[in-house]
Scaffold this motif. Structure first.
Motif, PDB file in Angstrom:
ATOM      1  N   UNK B 297     -59.488 -16.385 -31.339  1.00  0.00           N
ATOM      2  CA  UNK B 297     -60.802 -16.953 -31.636  1.00  0.00           C
ATOM      3  C   UNK B 297     -61.189 -18.025 -30.612  1.00  0.00           C
ATOM      4  N   UNK B 298     -60.200 -18.510 -29.838  1.00  0.00           N
ATOM      5  CA  UNK B 298     -60.513 -19.494 -28.799  1.00  0.00           C
ATOM      6  C   UNK B 298     -59.687 -20.759 -28.884  1.00  0.00           C
ATOM      7  N   UNK B 299     -58.664 -20.761 -29.764  1.00  0.00           N
ATOM      8  CA  UNK B 299     -57.772 -21.920 -29.871  1.00  0.00           C
ATOM      9  C   UNK B 299     -56.598 -21.666 -28.914  1.00  0.00           C
ATOM     10  N   UNK B 300     -56.294 -22.637 -28.036  1.00  0.00           N
ATOM     11  CA  UNK B 300     -55.252 -22.409 -27.016  1.00  0.00           C
ATOM     12  C   UNK B 300     -53.925 -22.027 -27.655  1.00  0.00           C
ATOM     13  N   UNK B 301     -53.545 -22.815 -28.670  1.00  0.00           N
ATOM     14  CA  UNK B 301     -52.314 -22.498 -29.412  1.00  0.00           C
ATOM     15  C   UNK B 301     -52.490 -23.019 -30.832  1.00  0.00           C
ATOM     16  N   UNK B 302     -51.993 -22.266 -31.805  1.00  0.00           N
ATOM     17  CA  UNK B 302     -52.191 -22.646 -33.205  1.00  0.00           C
ATOM     18  C   UNK B 302     -51.660 -24.055 -33.451  1.00  0.00           C
ATOM     19  N   UNK B 337     -49.828 -17.881 -44.165  1.00  0.00           N
ATOM     20  CA  UNK B 337     -49.390 -18.548 -42.926  1.00  0.00           C
ATOM     21  C   UNK B 337     -47.902 -18.938 -42.975  1.00  0.00           C
ATOM     22  N   UNK B 338     -47.035 -17.947 -43.238  1.00  0.00           N
ATOM     23  CA  UNK B 338     -45.608 -18.268 -43.195  1.00  0.00           C
ATOM     24  C   UNK B 338     -45.204 -18.548 -41.754  1.00  0.00           C
ATOM     25  N   UNK B 339     -44.256 -19.440 -41.570  1.00  0.00           N
ATOM     26  CA  UNK B 339     -43.832 -19.740 -40.202  1.00  0.00           C
ATOM     27  C   UNK B 339     -42.823 -18.695 -39.705  1.00  0.00           C
ATOM     28  N   UNK B 340     -41.740 -18.503 -40.456  1.00  0.00           N
ATOM     29  CA  UNK B 340     -40.659 -17.646 -39.933  1.00  0.00           C
ATOM     30  C   UNK B 340     -41.074 -16.184 -39.817  1.00  0.00           C
ATOM     31  N   UNK B 341     -42.089 -15.771 -40.583  1.00  0.00           N
ATOM     32  CA  UNK B 341     -42.462 -14.355 -40.604  1.00  0.00           C
ATOM     33  C   UNK B 341     -43.557 -14.029 -39.585  1.00  0.00           C
ATOM     34  N   UNK B 342     -43.908 -14.979 -38.730  1.00  0.00           N
ATOM     35  CA  UNK B 342     -45.044 -14.793 -37.823  1.00  0.00           C
ATOM     36  C   UNK B 342     -44.635 -15.283 -36.436  1.00  0.00           C
ATOM     37  N   UNK B 343     -44.500 -14.332 -35.491  1.00  0.00           N
ATOM     38  CA  UNK B 343     -44.008 -14.695 -34.153  1.00  0.00           C
ATOM     39  C   UNK B 343     -44.898 -15.739 -33.481  1.00  0.00           C
ATOM     40  N   UNK B 344     -46.208 -15.680 -33.715  1.00  0.00           N
ATOM     41  CA  UNK B 344     -47.135 -16.643 -33.121  1.00  0.00           C
ATOM     42  C   UNK B 344     -46.933 -18.042 -33.680  1.00  0.00           C
ATOM     43  N   UNK B 345     -46.688 -18.127 -34.987  1.00  0.00           N
ATOM     44  CA  UNK B 345     -46.426 -19.426 -35.627  1.00  0.00           C
ATOM     45  C   UNK B 345     -45.122 -20.031 -35.088  1.00  0.00           C
ATOM     46  N   UNK B 346     -44.113 -19.180 -34.946  1.00  0.00           N
ATOM     47  CA  UNK B 346     -42.818 -19.648 -34.429  1.00  0.00           C
ATOM     48  C   UNK B 346     -43.016 -20.236 -33.027  1.00  0.00           C
ATOM     49  N   UNK B 347     -43.804 -19.525 -32.218  1.00  0.00           N
ATOM     50  CA  UNK B 347     -44.093 -19.988 -30.864  1.00  0.00           C
ATOM     51  C   UNK B 347     -44.810 -21.343 -30.885  1.00  0.00           C
ATOM     52  N   UNK B 348     -45.800 -21.469 -31.799  1.00  0.00           N
ATOM     53  CA  UNK B 348     -46.572 -22.721 -31.875  1.00  0.00           C
ATOM     54  C   UNK B 348     -45.680 -23.881 -32.301  1.00  0.00           C
ATOM     55  N   UNK B 349     -44.741 -23.625 -33.221  1.00  0.00           N
ATOM     56  CA  UNK B 349     -43.811 -24.675 -33.654  1.00  0.00           C
ATOM     57  C   UNK B 349     -42.865 -25.019 -32.510  1.00  0.00           C
ATOM     58  N   UNK B 423     -38.104  -8.777 -42.648  1.00  0.00           N
ATOM     59  CA  UNK B 423     -39.444  -9.330 -42.818  1.00  0.00           C
ATOM     60  C   UNK B 423     -39.426 -10.853 -42.881  1.00  0.00           C
ATOM     61  N   UNK B 424     -38.273 -11.437 -43.274  1.00  0.00           N
ATOM     62  CA  UNK B 424     -38.220 -12.900 -43.430  1.00  0.00           C
ATOM     63  C   UNK B 424     -38.170 -13.629 -42.092  1.00  0.00           C
ATOM     64  N   UNK B 425     -37.723 -12.946 -41.046  1.00  0.00           N
ATOM     65  CA  UNK B 425     -37.835 -13.468 -39.687  1.00  0.00           C
ATOM     66  C   UNK B 425     -36.897 -14.601 -39.322  1.00  0.00           C
ATOM     67  N   UNK B 426     -37.379 -15.415 -38.375  1.00  0.00           N
ATOM     68  CA  UNK B 426     -36.575 -16.495 -37.790  1.00  0.00           C
ATOM     69  C   UNK B 426     -37.416 -17.774 -37.780  1.00  0.00           C
TER      70      UNK B 426
END
Lengths: 89, 456
Positions: B297-302, B337-349, B423-426
């Motif tokens: 949408x235009x946000x550099x990083x979540x 918006x789970x953190x561990x289950x979303x590669x983009x969220x993990x990256x942002x953290x 599905x629970x991720x990292x």
């Protein structure tokens, strides 16, 4: 009438329609429509077939999967309602 | 003749094949109210008989529909009546609870379902003596079962917030982390604390079959962040009206697939169709990410300014698009918006763009709450209770569902990671504010329901 739609895309080569319709024929399916185009050397096709007399769709699916792997084409089969509910209100 | 163009056919198959469109879960909700008895062994037998009688074919039907329609159906699950009620007259000690919990876990294993939910207590108005015993035993239950999910509802807009339960849940989470320390404290991933929990949620860990529900229902949770992401790739630089319309249209298409699967499952299992949960649930797979959508949408990083607004747009448009596509909408509906289950969220953290405080702000506009967040193992019980209290109040005041599923990973500190797999991720361990709130939490008691007027 129960219908399936088979969608195929990938690099064009000879025998794609032959091989797919052969699998359909061998599983008691009747082809009702084929829409097909080639863009930039890539083959796109949608085949509609009557599957009312087909005993096991899972068998057709595994045969299509086998040809998909052999020919390096993407082949997906869905009952018609999957498309109809998504695109028509 | 079939009224589908070649382009539409290709669009649909690409959604499934490349963009991870799937039905995340078919969840069968089963009422266990009529199994209640004062004898534990009899209770286990009655529970087992009842669940088998309804769910015997659930996995087979799910797999058949998936094969025939060419629609991936990722999970088949069962949700039962909150077990604190069902066990109230038969379970007096921990061994009794564990016996019943293991029965449910074994049923899930035998039926080959992915999860069974409903090891739950609804205590938003206050806890009975049974509720206290039940909640205190949750860590033991979660450490001795694999597929059983648990939840506690501690608050609601109508009743306020039970702070005794909030305090207890801080202890439950810490103890669960310790008891499952050999598996990265995974027990905490199967436990969630709720405010305003829906009775018909098909998603884990919070699914239970509420007492307001019928005998048995089929509820469906759809997914598809990857499909929304693909649709938005063509909207760069265009205005917000276009952005909103694009999300709405694609949400409609995603939901129609869920509706089709739900109706078909309901017909084949001869069980009434309940609701569609219009959710965008990410997975760790590349591209199947809520964070990626926010960034498109235009946000550099979540986490950057604008993130909460972007998420609010996504959440609202998904509901608007999905409502018309479904007969009956329910559950949690919105963007998870789970953190561990979303590669983009993990990256942002990992890049320190996304903090727990920003996540808390995002939960004001997402569908649920603080989800799958790993924090240092030495976080105090009172700090966890404080995080829960904050998150619950956001839901209670704003009349929305909020939840906390947090993992104080035993022996881990900021900079470490926990890896749950599947599905629970990292999750990278996130820094939290360690200033003390013990005296606040230790007050105990109940916070009254908020006023429903003067909304400022």
């Amino acid at each position: 009438m129960k219908k399936v739609i088979i969608v195929v895309y990938g690099k064009d080569k000879s025998g794609i329609i032959y091989n797919i319709t052969k699998i359909l024929y061998e599983n008691a399916m009747n082809v009702l429509d084929i829409k097909q185009t080639i863009v930039g050397g890539y083959f796109n096709m949608m085949t509609v077939a009557d599957c009312s007399k087909t005993k096991a769709l899972s068998k057709v699916k595994s045969e299509l999967d086998k040809y998909s792997k052999k020919s390096n084409l993407s082949i997906n089969m869905h009952l018609e309602e999957a498309f109809d509910t998504m695109h028509n209100v | 003749m079939v009224n589908i163009s070649l382009e539409q056919a290709l669009e649909t198959t690409e959604m499934f094949a490349k963009e991870h469109l799937d039905v995340r879960t078919i969840t069968m909700g089963i009422s266990l109210l009529d199994t209640m008895t004062s004898d534990v062994d009899k209770l286990c037998k009655k529970i087992s008989d009842k669940i088998f009688s309804y769910a015997n074919e659930l996995v087979k039907v799910g797999n058949d529909i998936s094969d025939e329609y060419g629609i991936p159906i990722i999970n088949k699950r069962i949700a039962v009546t909150p077990m604190s009620i069902i066990t109230s007259s038969s379970c007096k000690k921990d061994e009794d609870y564990i016996k019943v919990a293991k029965t449910l876990d074994d049923i899930a294993k035998k039926l080959k379902v992915d999860f069974i939910g409903g090891w739950s207590a609804i205590v938003n108005g206050g806890m009975t003596d049974n509720d206290v015993r039940f909640i205190k035993c949750i860590p033991k239950v979660l450490s001795r079962t694999n597929l059983l999910c648990s939840s506690v509802v501690v608050g609601s807009t109508k009743t306020g917030l039970d702070m005794d339960a909030v305090k207890l849940c801080g202890n439950v989470i810490k103890d669960t982390a310790y008891r499952t320390r050999d598996k990265e404290s995974i027990g905490c991933a199967k436990f969630v604390v709720f405010a305003n929990a829906p009775d018909d949620n098909p998603f884990m860990a919070g699914a239970f079959h509420g007492v307001s529900e019928g005998e048995v229902t089929i509820n469906v949770g759809v997914s598809g962040p990857g499909v929304v992401r693909k649709a938005l790739t063509n909207t760069k630089g265009q205005d917000f009206t276009t952005l909103c319309e694009t999300i709405k249209k694609i949400a409609f298409k995603i939901t129609r697939i869920g509706q089709l699967v739900g109706l078909e499952a309901s017909k084949r299992l001869n069980v009434p169709f309940g609701i569609i949960d219009l959710s965008l649930a990410p997975t760790p797979a590349k591209g199947d990410s809520i964070s990626d959508i926010i960034e498109l949408m235009g946000i550099e990083i979540t986490g950057a300014p604008g993130t909460t607004c972007a998420l609010a747009i996504l959440n609202d448009q998904v509901k608007k698009g999905g409502i018309m596509a479904a007969r009956n909408v329910g559950g949690l509906s919105g963007a998870f918006i789970p953190v561990s289950e979303d590669a983009g969220m993990i990256n942002a953290v990992s890049k320190k763009a996304l903090t727990i405080e920003k996540l808390e702000a995002m939960t004001c506009v997402c569908s649920v709450g603080l989800d799958m967040i790993a924090i240092p193992g030495d976080t105090s019980e009172s700090s966890i209770s404080g995080i829960i209290a904050d998150e619950m109040m956001i839901g209670i005041i704003n009349q929305k569902t909020t939840a906390v599923r947090i993992i104080p990973a035993y022996g881990k500190k900021v900079g470490d990671k926990v890896n749950f797999g599947g599905l629970l991720g990292m999750a990278p361990i996130m820094k939290i504010n360690n200033f003390d709130c013990k005296d606040f939490i230790n007050r105990g008691g109940h916070i009254p329901a908020p006023i429903h007027s003067f909304k400022n």
